[in-house]
Design a protein around this motif. Structure first.
Motif, short mmCIF file in Angstrom:
data_model
loop_
_atom_site.label_atom_id
_atom_site.label_comp_id
_atom_site.label_asym_id
_atom_site.label_seq_id
_atom_site.Cartn_x
_atom_site.Cartn_y
_atom_site.Cartn_z
N MET A 95 -6.82 -19.99 17.10
CA MET A 95 -6.18 -19.86 16.08
C MET A 95 -4.79 -20.24 16.64
O MET A 95 -4.17 -20.33 17.57
N LYS A 96 -3.87 -20.14 15.31
CA LYS A 96 -2.68 -20.44 15.23
C LYS A 96 -2.16 -18.93 15.08
O LYS A 96 -2.25 -18.28 14.02
N GLY A 97 -1.42 -18.30 16.04
CA GLY A 97 -1.11 -16.92 16.14
C GLY A 97 -2.14 -16.35 16.93
O GLY A 97 -2.78 -16.72 17.45
N ARG A 131 -0.22 -17.11 12.44
CA ARG A 131 1.10 -17.89 12.13
C ARG A 131 0.66 -19.12 10.94
O ARG A 131 1.44 -19.93 10.94
N CYS A 132 -0.40 -18.77 10.22
CA CYS A 132 -0.88 -19.77 9.44
C CYS A 132 -2.02 -19.13 8.56
O CYS A 132 -2.70 -18.09 8.76
N GLY A 133 -1.94 -19.42 7.25
CA GLY A 133 -2.78 -18.85 6.34
C GLY A 133 -4.24 -19.06 6.58
O GLY A 133 -5.19 -18.44 6.50
N PHE A 134 -4.50 -20.22 7.20
CA PHE A 134 -5.94 -20.79 7.62
C PHE A 134 -6.42 -19.90 8.64
O PHE A 134 -7.46 -19.12 8.33
N SER A 135 -5.41 -19.59 9.57
CA SER A 135 -5.94 -18.44 10.61
C SER A 135 -5.98 -16.99 10.16
O SER A 135 -7.04 -16.44 10.53
N LEU A 138 -4.16 -26.98 25.83
CA LEU A 138 -5.50 -25.99 25.63
C LEU A 138 -5.80 -26.52 23.92
O LEU A 138 -7.13 -26.56 23.88
N LYS A 139 -4.79 -26.59 23.15
CA LYS A 139 -5.22 -26.88 21.88
C LYS A 139 -6.04 -28.26 21.89
O LYS A 139 -7.08 -28.55 21.02
N ASP A 140 -5.45 -29.30 22.86
CA ASP A 140 -6.24 -30.78 22.83
C ASP A 140 -7.67 -30.53 23.27
O ASP A 140 -8.59 -31.00 22.85
N VAL A 145 -9.50 -27.83 23.21
CA VAL A 145 -10.41 -27.25 22.09
C VAL A 145 -10.99 -28.29 21.11
O VAL A 145 -11.90 -28.26 20.90
N LYS A 146 -9.97 -28.85 20.71
CA LYS A 146 -10.33 -30.15 19.77
C LYS A 146 -11.35 -31.03 20.37
O LYS A 146 -12.31 -31.62 19.58
N THR A 147 -11.16 -31.48 21.75
CA THR A 147 -11.89 -32.50 22.04
C THR A 147 -13.54 -31.66 22.55
O THR A 147 -14.47 -32.20 22.17
N TRP A 200 -13.66 -31.20 16.57
CA TRP A 200 -13.04 -30.64 15.15
C TRP A 200 -11.24 -30.80 15.22
O TRP A 200 -11.02 -30.23 16.44
N PRO A 201 -10.95 -31.42 14.15
CA PRO A 201 -9.49 -31.69 14.45
C PRO A 201 -8.29 -30.77 14.14
O PRO A 201 -7.32 -30.74 14.15
N THR A 202 -8.91 -29.45 13.51
CA THR A 202 -7.99 -28.58 12.77
C THR A 202 -8.28 -27.07 13.40
O THR A 202 -9.36 -27.00 13.95
N PHE A 203 -7.59 -26.20 13.07
CA PHE A 203 -7.42 -24.83 13.48
C PHE A 203 -7.28 -23.70 12.19
O PHE A 203 -6.70 -24.24 11.38
N PRO A 204 -8.09 -22.89 12.17
CA PRO A 204 -8.93 -22.00 13.08
C PRO A 204 -10.17 -22.97 13.50
O PRO A 204 -10.51 -23.67 12.91
N GLN A 205 -10.67 -22.33 14.71
CA GLN A 205 -11.90 -22.82 15.23
C GLN A 205 -12.73 -21.60 15.63
O GLN A 205 -12.26 -20.99 16.40
N GLY A 227 -16.97 -23.72 12.81
CA GLY A 227 -16.10 -24.46 11.88
C GLY A 227 -14.80 -23.65 11.78
O GLY A 227 -14.42 -22.97 12.56
N GLY A 228 -14.14 -24.01 10.71
CA GLY A 228 -12.81 -23.27 10.28
C GLY A 228 -12.97 -22.46 9.28
O GLY A 228 -13.82 -21.74 9.30
N SER A 229 -11.75 -22.14 8.60
CA SER A 229 -11.65 -21.12 7.68
C SER A 229 -12.45 -21.34 6.29
O SER A 229 -13.14 -20.31 5.74
N ASP A 230 -12.67 -22.48 5.71
CA ASP A 230 -13.54 -22.80 4.79
C ASP A 230 -14.95 -22.30 5.01
O ASP A 230 -15.51 -21.97 4.17
N1 LIG Z 1 -9.61 -26.49 5.54
C1 LIG Z 1 -9.56 -26.21 7.04
C2 LIG Z 1 -7.98 -25.61 7.14
C3 LIG Z 1 -7.47 -25.73 8.48
C4 LIG Z 1 -6.34 -26.89 8.65
O1 LIG Z 1 -6.10 -27.78 7.63
N2 LIG Z 1 -5.65 -26.52 9.79
C5 LIG Z 1 -4.46 -27.51 10.09
C6 LIG Z 1 -3.14 -27.13 9.66
S1 LIG Z 1 -2.79 -25.40 10.25
C7 LIG Z 1 -4.44 -28.04 11.36
O2 LIG Z 1 -4.83 -27.61 12.34
N3 LIG Z 1 -4.12 -29.40 11.78
C8 LIG Z 1 -4.06 -29.82 12.98
C9 LIG Z 1 -3.03 -29.17 13.86
O3 LIG Z 1 -2.03 -28.50 13.53
O4 LIG Z 1 -3.02 -29.58 15.16
C10 LIG Z 1 -10.31 -25.18 7.52
O5 LIG Z 1 -11.30 -24.89 6.77
O6 LIG Z 1 -10.41 -24.57 8.42
#
Ligand SMILES: N[C@@H](CCC(=O)N[C@@H](CS)C(=O)NCC(=O)O)C(=O)O
Ligand code: FES
Length: 170
Positions: free
Chosen positions: A80-82, A88-92, A117-119, A121-123, A127-132, A141-144
């Protein structure tokens, strides 16, 4: 496995500790947000000792190995972020709030502290975004997705046996 890897990696793995939390147990994170046992004292210097490398220095282990171990050893693992106490992010933040609805230990790493580490995890997850979020080794998956699973009752079902393990351990 954790202990043996810690022994092998020595000081370097100390910079990649794991954090566990639950609604019931807190006081688990160092400032870097890297995962560590609740029994490891908080060491504010730890992250300064960490120098990102694809291999953890002085060992044959890569960051991918660390991620693999994280998700294997920790029934609920969130990258996660934070940190759970200070996202540190609303999604996390949303993902942590959802998981905190359940009486399960949550292990976390703060990917903002380490770009490699971020890269990794993505690899690992493709999955391209966080949280994971990983549950019992499975990428969720992520927050959704975690929110959807919470609302549908699927998350309760998935976490059910983790809760039982915790209760049995007490
Ligand atoms: N809809 C996504 C929201 C997460 C999202 O869009 N995260 C973005 C912004 S925090 C992200 O991780 N972007 C790639 C990055 O920051 O490396 C979910 O379900 O988790
Ligand atoms: S850090 Fe900006 S949306 Fe997550």
């Amino acid at each position: 496995m954790v202990n043996s890897l810690v022994a092998i990696l020595g000081k370097r793995i100390a910079a990649l500790p794991t954090a566990r939390s639950s609604a019931a147990a807190s006081g688990y994170l160092n400032r870097s947000g890297f995962l560590f046992s609740t029994t490891v004292p908080n060491d504010p210097d730890t992250h300064e000792d960490f120098r990102p490398t694809s291999k953890v220095e002085g060992s044959g282990f890569s960051l991918k190995d660390i991620v693999e171990q994280d998700v294997k050893e920790n029934p609920v693992m969130i990258y996660m972020k934070g940190v759970p106490d200070l996202p540190r992010c609303g999604f996390s933040s949303l993902a942590v709030r959802v998981l905190n609805e359940y009486n399960v230990p949550i292990s976390a790493r703060n990917i903002l502290e380490n770009a490699e580490l971020k890269d990794a995890v993505k690899t690992f997850s493709h999955w391209p975004t966080f949280p994971q979020i990983f549950i019992k080794g499975e990428f969720i998956g992520g927050s959704d997705i975690i929110l959807d699973m919470h609302q549908s009752g699927e998350l309760k079902e998935k976490l059910k046996d983790i809760k039982v393990e915790q209760e049995n351990a007490e």
